[in-house]
Design a protein around this motif. Structure first.
Motif, PDB file in Angstrom:
ATOM      1  N   GLU A 282       0.860  -1.182   0.000  1.00  0.00           N
ATOM      2  CA  GLU A 282       0.000   0.000   0.000  1.00  0.00           C
ATOM      3  C   GLU A 282       0.902   1.240   0.000  1.00  0.00           C
ATOM      4  OE1 GLU A 282      -3.263  -0.012  -0.219  1.00  0.00           O
ATOM      5  OE2 GLU A 282      -3.614   2.132   0.081  1.00  0.00           O
TER       6      GLU A 282
ATOM      7  N   ALA B 141       1.281  -8.871   3.935  1.00  0.00           N
ATOM      8  CA  ALA B 141      -0.155  -9.168   3.810  1.00  0.00           C
ATOM      9  C   ALA B 141      -0.560  -9.606   2.404  1.00  0.00           C
ATOM     10  CB  ALA B 141      -0.963  -7.952   4.222  1.00  0.00           C
ATOM     11  N   ARG B 142       0.104  -9.071   1.365  1.00  0.00           N
ATOM     12  CA  ARG B 142      -0.376  -9.347   0.001  1.00  0.00           C
ATOM     13  C   ARG B 142       0.581 -10.174  -0.858  1.00  0.00           C
ATOM     14  NH1 ARG B 142      -1.909  -3.189  -1.483  1.00  0.00           N
ATOM     15  NH2 ARG B 142      -3.687  -2.850  -0.071  1.00  0.00           N
ATOM     16  N   ARG B 143       1.811 -10.380  -0.383  1.00  0.00           N
ATOM     17  CA  ARG B 143       2.845 -10.930  -1.286  1.00  0.00           C
ATOM     18  C   ARG B 143       2.423 -12.226  -1.977  1.00  0.00           C
ATOM     19  NH1 ARG B 143       6.109 -14.818   0.908  1.00  0.00           N
ATOM     20  NH2 ARG B 143       5.881 -15.219   3.144  1.00  0.00           N
ATOM     21  N   GLU B 144       1.629 -13.050  -1.279  1.00  0.00           N
ATOM     22  CA  GLU B 144       1.237 -14.327  -1.891  1.00  0.00           C
ATOM     23  C   GLU B 144      -0.082 -14.225  -2.643  1.00  0.00           C
ATOM     24  OE1 GLU B 144       1.288 -16.423   1.808  1.00  0.00           O
ATOM     25  OE2 GLU B 144       3.087 -17.559   1.249  1.00  0.00           O
ATOM     26  N   HIS B 145      -0.709 -13.068  -2.553  1.00  0.00           N
ATOM     27  CA  HIS B 145      -2.060 -12.962  -3.116  1.00  0.00           C
ATOM     28  C   HIS B 145      -2.148 -12.176  -4.416  1.00  0.00           C
ATOM     29  CE1 HIS B 145      -3.668 -14.615   0.664  1.00  0.00           C
ATOM     30  NE2 HIS B 145      -2.705 -13.914   1.227  1.00  0.00           N
ATOM     31  N   VAL B 146      -1.057 -11.496  -4.801  1.00  0.00           N
ATOM     32  CA  VAL B 146      -1.129 -10.735  -6.049  1.00  0.00           C
ATOM     33  C   VAL B 146      -0.169 -11.277  -7.099  1.00  0.00           C
ATOM     34  CG1 VAL B 146      -1.924  -8.580  -4.992  1.00  0.00           C
ATOM     35  CG2 VAL B 146       0.528  -9.053  -5.154  1.00  0.00           C
TER      36      VAL B 146
ATOM     37  N   ASP C  10      -7.595 -11.398   8.645  1.00  0.00           N
ATOM     38  CA  ASP C  10      -6.829 -11.731   7.438  1.00  0.00           C
ATOM     39  C   ASP C  10      -7.280 -10.882   6.252  1.00  0.00           C
ATOM     40  OD1 ASP C  10      -5.214 -13.713   8.539  1.00  0.00           O
ATOM     41  OD2 ASP C  10      -6.875 -15.158   8.434  1.00  0.00           O
ATOM     42  N   GLN C  11      -8.603 -10.818   6.066  1.00  0.00           N
ATOM     43  CA  GLN C  11      -9.136 -10.018   4.951  1.00  0.00           C
ATOM     44  C   GLN C  11      -8.716  -8.554   5.126  1.00  0.00           C
ATOM     45  OE1 GLN C  11     -13.074 -11.783   5.956  1.00  0.00           O
ATOM     46  NE2 GLN C  11     -13.467 -11.512   3.753  1.00  0.00           N
TER      47      GLN C  11
ATOM     48  N   GLN D 112      -5.229  -7.981   3.957  1.00  0.00           N
ATOM     49  CA  GLN D 112      -5.105  -7.871   2.496  1.00  0.00           C
ATOM     50  C   GLN D 112      -5.693  -6.560   1.989  1.00  0.00           C
ATOM     51  OE1 GLN D 112      -5.998 -11.176  -0.088  1.00  0.00           O
ATOM     52  NE2 GLN D 112      -5.886 -12.553   1.687  1.00  0.00           N
ATOM     53  N   GLU D 113      -6.869  -6.210   2.526  1.00  0.00           N
ATOM     54  CA  GLU D 113      -7.531  -4.970   2.105  1.00  0.00           C
ATOM     55  C   GLU D 113      -6.629  -3.760   2.354  1.00  0.00           C
ATOM     56  OE1 GLU D 113     -10.223  -3.759   0.597  1.00  0.00           O
ATOM     57  OE2 GLU D 113     -10.409  -5.827  -0.092  1.00  0.00           O
TER      58      GLU D 113
ATOM     59  N   GLY E 130      -3.353  -3.832   3.389  1.00  0.00           N
ATOM     60  CA  GLY E 130      -1.933  -3.975   3.085  1.00  0.00           C
ATOM     61  C   GLY E 130      -1.074  -3.921   4.331  1.00  0.00           C
TER      62      GLY E 130
END
Lengths: 381, 381
Positions: A23, A60-65, B344-345, B348-349, B351
């Motif tokens: 972010e 938080a996002r490294r594996e999801h994007v 968790d969500q 991700q939301e 970051g």
């Protein structure tokens, strides 16, 4: 011609991933990319092989994007990715942002990449640029001025940068669109999203004549904190920032503070003290955070190096009597149109010594302010 | 009680003569009076036994005016003579004027005497005072503010000083008259003359609640140069000067310059940039000759030593979310009212790392911004 210099698909995918994984502003990640290079850095991030500070930004996002997915989704939406590897990257404009601490703004960082709607090359558009910002809840007065400034500054060769919001932003863009110059809008959401919805036609027009830009990947929704983060890009993209109207607590003053921290001139437009929409502008001027400007001429004067553009507004043609010295003025006031007065009477009327009267009268006559007649002197009406 | 301390009739006659014999400002004559005393000085002037510089100032009228006559004419017109020998002479206010060169204003001088219509003692009236000046060709906006400032400053215990002209001056006096405080008008003609004619009722009201003052003897007609000379007394009589509206070339800016030279704070009120009547005020602020002020509170703050009066206008109540640090703000923005989301969500939301999320959520809950539910967390609407 841009095609030739396009960075490799691999670099684009890596940048796309990095731009989506954290972010903004992600200062730790930015430093990590500097240190390891784009492709290596994105690989290490994906593997989670990063220092703690970077981990905080990407965990938080490294594996999801997926960079590839974001990239193709963007292309499908007609959004192109512009990176520091592109010749059109405005390195100069963003230079100040890369060193957050230097400008005393925590969490500052240059964008890792920009998502762009529109074909005008960024660096070219921002070579001569001015940011115009202000209240969403603008008044008719403020919007009229924003249109006038946007149009006047674009006509003078400046690219108008703003945020496409309702009120001042939109008015500034509209004014600029009335010329042939490009105008640049930075969004706090994906460049594919028409936000605000009521400005969808305006955003299309901007993307056709200029560019709609965002550091958020396509699909990213507008969030309050993203507007503040976005504002730093508006502040950095203009040679100076003009605040047309701003309330007591406003995003515009946030943008102004960043521009000031970046060493760019900040200008504020005054308004009626009875208008809430001008409170922020007046406070900036009172706090010496902004220079008061009243028109395009003064803005150009402030933006032009060494004030090369002369300042006209203040010049007012003077009456010839305004150039008179105090005594001549005193004598002139004692003269009466159409009534002939002797030098002695003039001395008593004016309180000036006869000697001075005799010396001054010919001068006034030459200036066409007094005339000699049979019985004495009178004022030229 | 004033009676007891009245200076002798001889001194009054001498002052009356001196005030009538020279056209103000008479700096050489003022110095001559300092050196020889009032009665001796007037005697020497009448005889023409004076240095060249003094002669220049008195030569034309010395044989044509009589102190006794001027004095009795004044008394007949209900005008009293106030001199430096009177206990009510505002020595402190005029101190700066006596040393012309010191303030870099040529031809400056304290008045030799003042002709006063009204019974309020001058020094008392000017002990706590502010000058409000501005354009004769004022707008409704400017006049409304002048009335408001005149009323507000008088209510705060300040005597409003101005020039009784049309426009801003008159409005400032009217605002002050609506309180019980005296207001002081300095004229550029005899205090017995109603100038401007349309303000005869206003001038009467001022003389009843305050004083109408002039350094010109009764009967003296208004002359353009006298307005500029008069302005120095308005500038000197206030602790500070407020310019409400002023055109590009205006007497108000002349008064402001003098106040500035005297070391008194100068304040200017902004207005629409589209209004000619505010051009002068905006120029003063741009040139750092005046502090921008938008209301009575800021004027009081400027006039109060050490800013003892706090400045309220700028304080705006903040939403509790405005006090959130960037990460808490980021998390708050990721929460949705009425929709339960897992940590968790949220990570991700937003970051943000899960760890931070877990630490921040309870804080937001305590702040009443987030609430825990069966399925997760939601934003308090």
């Amino acid at each position: 011609m841009l095609e030739k210099e396009q960075p490799s698909e691999e670099v684009l995918a890596a940048r796309a991933y990095l731009s989506a994984v954290a972010e903004p502003p992600a200062s730790a990640l930015a430093g990590f990319v500097e240190a390891h290079g784009v492709c290596r850095a994105s690989e290490l991030v994906r593997r989670g092989d990063v220092p703690a500070l970077v981990a905080d930004e990407v965990e938080a996002r490294r594996e999801h994007v997926s960079g590839a997915e974001v990239l193709s989704a963007a292309r499908f939406a007609g959004i192109r990715l512009v990176t520091p590897e592109h010749p059109e990257w405005p390195h100069e404009r963003f230079a100040g942002l890369t060193d957050a601490t230097a400008i005393g703004l925590p969490g500052m960082a240059a964008p890792l990449a920009l998502w762009v709607r529109g074909s005008v090359p960024l660096a070219e558009a921002l070579e001569t640029s001015v940011s115009i910002v202000g209240a969403r809840a603008a008044t008719g007065y403020g919007e009229r001025l924003a249109v006038e400034f946007g149009h006047g500054l674009a006509s003078a060769g400046f690219t108008v940068v703003s945020g496409a919001a309702y009120g001042i932003d939109g008015a500034a863009h509209r004014g600029a669109l009335a010329t042939s110059r490009p105008t640049v809008a930075f969004l706090a959401c994906g460049a594919d999203i028409d936000y605000p919805a009521g400005h969808s036609r305006l955003l299309r027009a901007i993307s056709e004549q200029g560019v709609v830009v965002s550091e958020y990947p396509p699909g990213a929704s507008p969030r309050k904190h993203r507007f503040l983060v976005r504002n730093r890009l508006i502040a950095a993209s203009g040679q100076g920032t003009v605040v047309v109207e701003a309330g007591a607590r406003s995003g515009a003053s946030n943008t102004a503070n960043t521009a000031d921290a970046l060493g760019r001139p900040v200008m504020a437009v005054p308004g009626p003290v009875t208008s809430k929409a001008s409170v922020g502008c007046h406070e900036m001027v009172r706090g010496a955070k902004a220079l008061l400007v009243t028109g395009v001429g003064q803005i150009l004067e402030t933006l032009s190096p060494l004030g090369t553009i002369p300042f006209e507004e203040a010049r007012v043609p003077g009456l010839e009597t305004d150039s008179l010295d105090p005594h001549a003025r005193q004598l002139y006031d004692a003269l009466v149109p159409g009534e002939e007065v002797s030098a002695d009477q003039l001395a008593q009327e004016s309180g000036l010594p006869l000697r001075k009267i005799r010396a001054l009268l010919p001068a006034l006559e030459l200036a066409g302010l007094a005339m000699r007649n049979e019985q004495g002197w009178s004022r030229c009406a």
